[in-house]
Design a protein around this motif. Structure first.
Motif, PDB file in Angstrom:
ATOM      1  N   TYR A 257       0.829  -1.210   0.000  1.00  0.00           N
ATOM      2  CA  TYR A 257       0.000   0.000   0.000  1.00  0.00           C
ATOM      3  C   TYR A 257       0.859   1.254   0.000  1.00  0.00           C
ATOM      4  O   TYR A 257       1.845   1.358   0.727  1.00  0.00           O
ATOM      5  CB  TYR A 257      -0.925   0.039   1.211  1.00  0.00           C
ATOM      6  CG  TYR A 257      -1.647   1.369   1.334  1.00  0.00           C
ATOM      7  CD1 TYR A 257      -2.765   1.641   0.552  1.00  0.00           C
ATOM      8  CD2 TYR A 257      -1.164   2.367   2.179  1.00  0.00           C
ATOM      9  CE1 TYR A 257      -3.406   2.869   0.627  1.00  0.00           C
ATOM     10  CE2 TYR A 257      -1.799   3.601   2.263  1.00  0.00           C
ATOM     11  CZ  TYR A 257      -2.914   3.856   1.482  1.00  0.00           C
ATOM     12  OH  TYR A 257      -3.539   5.073   1.546  1.00  0.00           O
ATOM     13  N   PHE A 297      -9.139  -2.127   1.311  1.00  0.00           N
ATOM     14  CA  PHE A 297      -9.587  -0.969   2.094  1.00  0.00           C
ATOM     15  C   PHE A 297      -8.919  -0.962   3.465  1.00  0.00           C
ATOM     16  O   PHE A 297      -8.540   0.101   3.987  1.00  0.00           O
ATOM     17  CB  PHE A 297     -11.104  -0.987   2.261  1.00  0.00           C
ATOM     18  CG  PHE A 297     -11.868  -0.571   1.025  1.00  0.00           C
ATOM     19  CD1 PHE A 297     -11.224  -0.318  -0.170  1.00  0.00           C
ATOM     20  CD2 PHE A 297     -13.252  -0.450   1.069  1.00  0.00           C
ATOM     21  CE1 PHE A 297     -11.924   0.053  -1.302  1.00  0.00           C
ATOM     22  CE2 PHE A 297     -13.971  -0.069  -0.059  1.00  0.00           C
ATOM     23  CZ  PHE A 297     -13.299   0.182  -1.241  1.00  0.00           C
ATOM     24  N   ALA A 298      -8.783  -2.152   4.075  1.00  0.00           N
ATOM     25  CA  ALA A 298      -8.199  -2.229   5.414  1.00  0.00           C
ATOM     26  C   ALA A 298      -6.754  -1.767   5.422  1.00  0.00           C
ATOM     27  O   ALA A 298      -6.299  -1.134   6.387  1.00  0.00           O
ATOM     28  CB  ALA A 298      -8.298  -3.666   5.936  1.00  0.00           C
ATOM     29  N   ALA A 300      -5.469   0.494   3.464  1.00  0.00           N
ATOM     30  CA  ALA A 300      -5.504   1.952   3.388  1.00  0.00           C
ATOM     31  C   ALA A 300      -5.904   2.562   4.724  1.00  0.00           C
ATOM     32  O   ALA A 300      -5.327   3.555   5.166  1.00  0.00           O
ATOM     33  CB  ALA A 300      -6.478   2.387   2.295  1.00  0.00           C
ATOM     34  N   ASP A 301      -6.887   1.939   5.388  1.00  0.00           N
ATOM     35  CA  ASP A 301      -7.340   2.460   6.681  1.00  0.00           C
ATOM     36  C   ASP A 301      -6.246   2.350   7.733  1.00  0.00           C
ATOM     37  O   ASP A 301      -6.048   3.255   8.550  1.00  0.00           O
ATOM     38  CB  ASP A 301      -8.577   1.691   7.155  1.00  0.00           C
ATOM     39  CG  ASP A 301      -9.803   2.002   6.315  1.00  0.00           C
ATOM     40  OD1 ASP A 301      -9.787   3.021   5.601  1.00  0.00           O
ATOM     41  OD2 ASP A 301     -10.777   1.214   6.372  1.00  0.00           O
ATOM     42  N   GLU A 302      -5.505   1.238   7.707  1.00  0.00           N
ATOM     43  CA  GLU A 302      -4.438   1.041   8.679  1.00  0.00           C
ATOM     44  C   GLU A 302      -3.351   2.085   8.510  1.00  0.00           C
ATOM     45  O   GLU A 302      -2.859   2.652   9.488  1.00  0.00           O
ATOM     46  CB  GLU A 302      -3.842  -0.349   8.525  1.00  0.00           C
ATOM     47  CG  GLU A 302      -2.734  -0.650   9.533  1.00  0.00           C
ATOM     48  CD  GLU A 302      -2.174  -2.051   9.377  1.00  0.00           C
ATOM     49  OE1 GLU A 302      -1.280  -2.413  10.159  1.00  0.00           O
ATOM     50  OE2 GLU A 302      -2.628  -2.777   8.471  1.00  0.00           O
ATOM     51  N   ARG A 303      -2.978   2.375   7.250  1.00  0.00           N
ATOM     52  CA  ARG A 303      -1.971   3.406   7.017  1.00  0.00           C
ATOM     53  C   ARG A 303      -2.473   4.777   7.493  1.00  0.00           C
ATOM     54  O   ARG A 303      -1.719   5.542   8.084  1.00  0.00           O
ATOM     55  CB  ARG A 303      -1.610   3.460   5.537  1.00  0.00           C
ATOM     56  CG  ARG A 303      -0.618   4.589   5.177  1.00  0.00           C
ATOM     57  CD  ARG A 303       0.679   4.474   5.971  1.00  0.00           C
ATOM     58  NE  ARG A 303       1.454   3.329   5.552  1.00  0.00           N
ATOM     59  CZ  ARG A 303       2.353   3.370   4.573  1.00  0.00           C
ATOM     60  NH1 ARG A 303       2.577   4.508   3.945  1.00  0.00           N
ATOM     61  NH2 ARG A 303       3.009   2.299   4.248  1.00  0.00           N
ATOM     62  N   SER A 304      -3.751   5.042   7.259  1.00  0.00           N
ATOM     63  CA  SER A 304      -4.304   6.325   7.699  1.00  0.00           C
ATOM     64  C   SER A 304      -4.242   6.453   9.214  1.00  0.00           C
ATOM     65  O   SER A 304      -3.911   7.520   9.748  1.00  0.00           O
ATOM     66  CB  SER A 304      -5.762   6.460   7.228  1.00  0.00           C
ATOM     67  OG  SER A 304      -5.828   6.502   5.824  1.00  0.00           O
ATOM     68  N   ARG A 305      -4.545   5.347   9.910  1.00  0.00           N
ATOM     69  CA  ARG A 305      -4.476   5.385  11.377  1.00  0.00           C
ATOM     70  C   ARG A 305      -3.045   5.581  11.847  1.00  0.00           C
ATOM     71  O   ARG A 305      -2.778   6.337  12.792  1.00  0.00           O
ATOM     72  CB  ARG A 305      -5.051   4.087  11.955  1.00  0.00           C
ATOM     73  CG  ARG A 305      -6.574   3.993  11.870  1.00  0.00           C
ATOM     74  CD  ARG A 305      -7.095   2.866  12.750  1.00  0.00           C
ATOM     75  NE  ARG A 305      -6.615   1.563  12.316  1.00  0.00           N
ATOM     76  CZ  ARG A 305      -7.237   0.809  11.419  1.00  0.00           C
ATOM     77  NH1 ARG A 305      -8.367   1.246  10.863  1.00  0.00           N
ATOM     78  NH2 ARG A 305      -6.745  -0.357  11.081  1.00  0.00           N
ATOM     79  N   GLU A 306      -2.110   4.887  11.198  1.00  0.00           N
ATOM     80  CA  GLU A 306      -0.703   5.037  11.561  1.00  0.00           C
ATOM     81  C   GLU A 306      -0.229   6.466  11.373  1.00  0.00           C
ATOM     82  O   GLU A 306       0.479   7.016  12.228  1.00  0.00           O
ATOM     83  CB  GLU A 306       0.153   4.072  10.741  1.00  0.00           C
ATOM     84  CG  GLU A 306      -0.039   2.616  11.096  1.00  0.00           C
ATOM     85  CD  GLU A 306       0.708   1.702  10.143  1.00  0.00           C
ATOM     86  OE1 GLU A 306       1.249   2.221   9.130  1.00  0.00           O
ATOM     87  OE2 GLU A 306       0.731   0.467  10.380  1.00  0.00           O
ATOM     88  N   HIS A 308      -2.130   9.086  11.366  1.00  0.00           N
ATOM     89  CA  HIS A 308      -2.825   9.940  12.343  1.00  0.00           C
ATOM     90  C   HIS A 308      -2.129   9.873  13.699  1.00  0.00           C
ATOM     91  O   HIS A 308      -1.911  10.899  14.336  1.00  0.00           O
ATOM     92  CB  HIS A 308      -4.286   9.473  12.479  1.00  0.00           C
ATOM     93  CG  HIS A 308      -5.059  10.256  13.507  1.00  0.00           C
ATOM     94  ND1 HIS A 308      -5.559  11.529  13.263  1.00  0.00           N
ATOM     95  CD2 HIS A 308      -5.406   9.940  14.791  1.00  0.00           C
ATOM     96  CE1 HIS A 308      -6.185  11.953  14.324  1.00  0.00           C
ATOM     97  NE2 HIS A 308      -6.110  11.022  15.273  1.00  0.00           N
TER      98      HIS A 308
END
Length: 313
Positions: A257, A297-298, A300-306, A308
């Motif tokens: 990702y 999707f997961a 992408a979401d995990e990278r966004s959380r990291e 953040h």
């Protein structure tokens, strides 16, 4: 283990007059199924017609104490497919098992293959599968039970020389089976794919002198299990070749990702992208399509959380 039988079940086998189809029809009948033996009786290329092969197999079943009727309708047309299913309904009042095995061969290199030869093979293998599945599927769903076995091939999985038409058709039936498996799941209808190999007339022109035993009877038991009420899987692909029975899957690498990509990024990370050390498989049933999307999707979401957490650390 108690013998797995088909008493009270009605099966239709396309291409049932010779080779693999004949083995399937005889096996199902020997275990109690009433069988519609369908075979147009054409040549290997699909030309011509002969009622003999289908009738001979039906007669053989009846002579052995079973029940069978012959059908010479062609799977290559929608009307022919409907007539095959109608034969089962008219003769026996139901259809529980559908095995689409009918096939033809028209060889030619990709650079030279004619459109007519391409269509002629798709008409039997791929459109033929739809032509029989389409009328049988709603009947099975309404009855709350059904088993569909469609035929792919090694060529459908991996390709081969001089058979672009065959490879395309055999890859296509996998998609059709997957949809039937998904849409049939709530109605007791299971659909799977067999990838068989046997020395029959379909091997004409191939030197098989060094092959190990590859009789149709080595394939038939796997088809029998897929056609039986105890079959516990759907949306799967099974290989039966020279005594080896295996499952084939479509697998993915875990993937990589990034929030954005350039051509150069893909080139730089191609080894990571292609790394199959931890393959990912999404079973078709119950939700492979959605699971595939959710997996991406997961990431992408995990990278966004990291990102953040990092920005608020």
């Amino acid at each position: 283990m108690t013998d797995l039988r088909f008493d009270g079940r009605v099966a239709a086998v396309t291409g049932g007059g010779r080779g693999l189809g004949r083995a399937y029809a005889l096996m199902l009948a020997s275990r109690g199924a009433k069988v519609v033996v369908n075979d147009v009786g054409g040549s290997l290329t699909g030309d011509g017609a002969d009622p003999g092969p289908a009738q001979q197999v039906a007669d053989e079943i009846v002579a052995a104490g079973g029940e069978a009727v012959a059908s010479t309708d062609s799977v290559a047309t929608a009307d022919g497919g409907a007539a095959i299913v109608a034969t089962a309904l008219d003769a026996y009042g139901r259809i529980d098992v559908l095995v689409h095995n009918a096939g033809n061969v028209r060889r030619g290199s990709l650079r030279e293959m004619s459109h007519d030869d391409f269509d002629a093979v798709l008409d039997v293998h791929l459109r033929g599968a739809f032509h029989v599945v389409r009328p049988a599927f709603p009947v099975m769903c309404d009855n709350g039970y059904g088993r569909i076995v469609l035929t792919s091939s090694i060529g459908g999985l991996y390709g081969n020389h001089d058979v672009a038409n065959y490879a395309v058709a055999k890859a296509g039936v996998i998609g059709l089976s997957n949809v039937a498996a998904l849409e049939g799941a709530a109605h007791g209808v299971r659909s799977n794919v067999i990838v068989p190999a046997a020395v029959t007339r379909m091997a004409e022109g191939i030197d098989t002198s060094a092959y190990p035993p590859m009789d149709p009877d080595l394939v038939a038991p796997t088809v029998g299990w897929l056609a039986h009420e105890t079959c516990s899987v759907a949306g799967e692909i099974f290989i039966a070749l020279a005594g080896r029975v295996a499952r084939a899957v479509i697998a993915e690498t875990p993937g990589v990702y990034q929030p954005s990509w350039t051509i150069e990024d893909v080139a730089t990370r191609i080894d990571e992208i292609r790394d199959f050390s931890a393959p990912v498989v999404f079973p078709v049933v119950p939700s492979g399509h959605n699971d595939h999307i959710g997996y991406s999707f997961a990431m992408a979401d995990e990278r966004s959380r990291e990102e953040h957490v990092a920005s608020h650390g």
